[in-house]
Design a protein around this motif. Structure first.
Motif, PDB file in Angstrom:
ATOM      1  N   GLN A 102       0.811  -1.217   0.000  1.00  0.00           N
ATOM      2  CA  GLN A 102       0.000   0.000   0.000  1.00  0.00           C
ATOM      3  C   GLN A 102       0.847   1.271   0.000  1.00  0.00           C
ATOM      4  O   GLN A 102       0.369   2.336  -0.357  1.00  0.00           O
ATOM      5  N   GLN A 103       2.114   1.163   0.399  1.00  0.00           N
ATOM      6  CA  GLN A 103       3.012   2.317   0.418  1.00  0.00           C
ATOM      7  C   GLN A 103       3.812   2.440  -0.884  1.00  0.00           C
ATOM      8  O   GLN A 103       4.791   3.168  -0.956  1.00  0.00           O
ATOM      9  N   SER A 104       3.394   1.690  -1.899  1.00  0.00           N
ATOM     10  CA  SER A 104       4.030   1.695  -3.225  1.00  0.00           C
ATOM     11  C   SER A 104       5.463   1.180  -3.202  1.00  0.00           C
ATOM     12  O   SER A 104       6.268   1.533  -4.056  1.00  0.00           O
ATOM     13  N   GLN A 105       5.781   0.328  -2.235  1.00  0.00           N
ATOM     14  CA  GLN A 105       7.096  -0.303  -2.185  1.00  0.00           C
ATOM     15  C   GLN A 105       6.986  -1.694  -2.813  1.00  0.00           C
ATOM     16  O   GLN A 105       6.056  -2.444  -2.506  1.00  0.00           O
ATOM     17  N   PRO A 106       7.929  -2.072  -3.685  1.00  0.00           N
ATOM     18  CA  PRO A 106       7.874  -3.409  -4.276  1.00  0.00           C
ATOM     19  C   PRO A 106       8.131  -4.476  -3.208  1.00  0.00           C
ATOM     20  O   PRO A 106       9.044  -4.340  -2.398  1.00  0.00           O
ATOM     21  N   VAL A 107       7.295  -5.510  -3.201  1.00  0.00           N
ATOM     22  CA  VAL A 107       7.434  -6.560  -2.192  1.00  0.00           C
ATOM     23  C   VAL A 107       7.682  -7.941  -2.789  1.00  0.00           C
ATOM     24  O   VAL A 107       8.196  -8.825  -2.109  1.00  0.00           O
ATOM     25  N   LEU A 108       7.326  -8.140  -4.062  1.00  0.00           N
ATOM     26  CA  LEU A 108       7.562  -9.432  -4.699  1.00  0.00           C
ATOM     27  C   LEU A 108       7.894  -9.208  -6.163  1.00  0.00           C
ATOM     28  O   LEU A 108       7.183  -8.484  -6.858  1.00  0.00           O
ATOM     29  N   LEU A 109       8.979  -9.818  -6.604  1.00  0.00           N
ATOM     30  CA  LEU A 109       9.414  -9.770  -7.997  1.00  0.00           C
ATOM     31  C   LEU A 109       9.258 -11.169  -8.568  1.00  0.00           C
ATOM     32  O   LEU A 109       9.775 -12.131  -7.989  1.00  0.00           O
ATOM     33  N   ALA A 110       8.513 -11.290  -9.668  1.00  0.00           N
ATOM     34  CA  ALA A 110       8.295 -12.596 -10.293  1.00  0.00           C
ATOM     35  C   ALA A 110       8.917 -12.631 -11.680  1.00  0.00           C
ATOM     36  O   ALA A 110       8.774 -11.686 -12.459  1.00  0.00           O
ATOM     37  N   GLU A 111       9.598 -13.716 -11.965  1.00  0.00           N
ATOM     38  CA  GLU A 111      10.169 -13.969 -13.283  1.00  0.00           C
ATOM     39  C   GLU A 111       9.442 -15.185 -13.858  1.00  0.00           C
ATOM     40  O   GLU A 111       9.426 -16.255 -13.239  1.00  0.00           O
ATOM     41  N   CYS A 112       8.823 -15.002 -15.014  1.00  0.00           N
ATOM     42  CA  CYS A 112       8.064 -16.080 -15.656  1.00  0.00           C
ATOM     43  C   CYS A 112       8.809 -16.580 -16.885  1.00  0.00           C
ATOM     44  O   CYS A 112       9.351 -15.792 -17.658  1.00  0.00           O
TER      45      CYS A 112
END
Length: 150
Positions: free
Chosen positions: A80-90
């Motif tokens: 909600q604070q616009s901080q990235p929390v998960l990065l996904a590579e597909c």
């Protein structure tokens, strides 16, 4: 397209000029249906419907700069604070998840500094929590839900 290790995709598909397309609920447009896109759309739906992540807090295929070169990540989830929390590579289902794939995601994460890293080819999923303070990581048994991450 190949059946994946996700719930059945509840998305719109169409053929336009003999080309298969899928409706991307994040980008809100029709996207060429490639094997990698098939995996990405399944992952988006899974993270939204099964894990509780808001579509409005997802970004797909955005550019980042790494070592002076522009690269694109597949999917990032924000809090909600616009901080990235998960990065996904597909990856496409026929692409094996190798050390090179992990290295690619880890390089992107040097820029992003995201605490959770997810790698999937739709058949196998690997999720890890990154501890930047101690320069370590741990693999998780399953993909965490929104409450666990945010």
């Amino acid at each position: 397209m190949q059946q994946l290790n996700f719930p059945v995709l509840q998305s719109q598909l169409r053929h336009k000029n003999n080309v298969a397309e899928v409706w991307d609920i994040v980008r809100k447009k029709w996207i060429l249906l490639t094997p990698e896109e098939w995996v990405r759309q399944h992952l988006i739906q899974y993270l939204h419907t099964e894990k509780g992540f808001s579509i409005g807090l997802m970004a797909v295929e955005k550019a980042i700069q790494f070592n002076g070169m522009m690269r694109r990540y597949d999917l990032v989830l924000y809090n909600q604070q616009s901080q990235p929390v998960l990065l996904a590579e597909c990856k496409a289902p026929d692409i094996r998840i190798t050390q090179q794939v992990f290295d690619q995601a880890a390089r992107y994460n040097l820029v992003m500094k995201v605490p959770y890293l997810l790698i999937t080819n739709g058949l196998e999923h690997y999720c890890s929590r990154i501890d930047f303070e101690n320069s370590s990581f741990e693999f998780l048994r399953e993909i965490p839900n929104r409450v666990e991450i945010i």
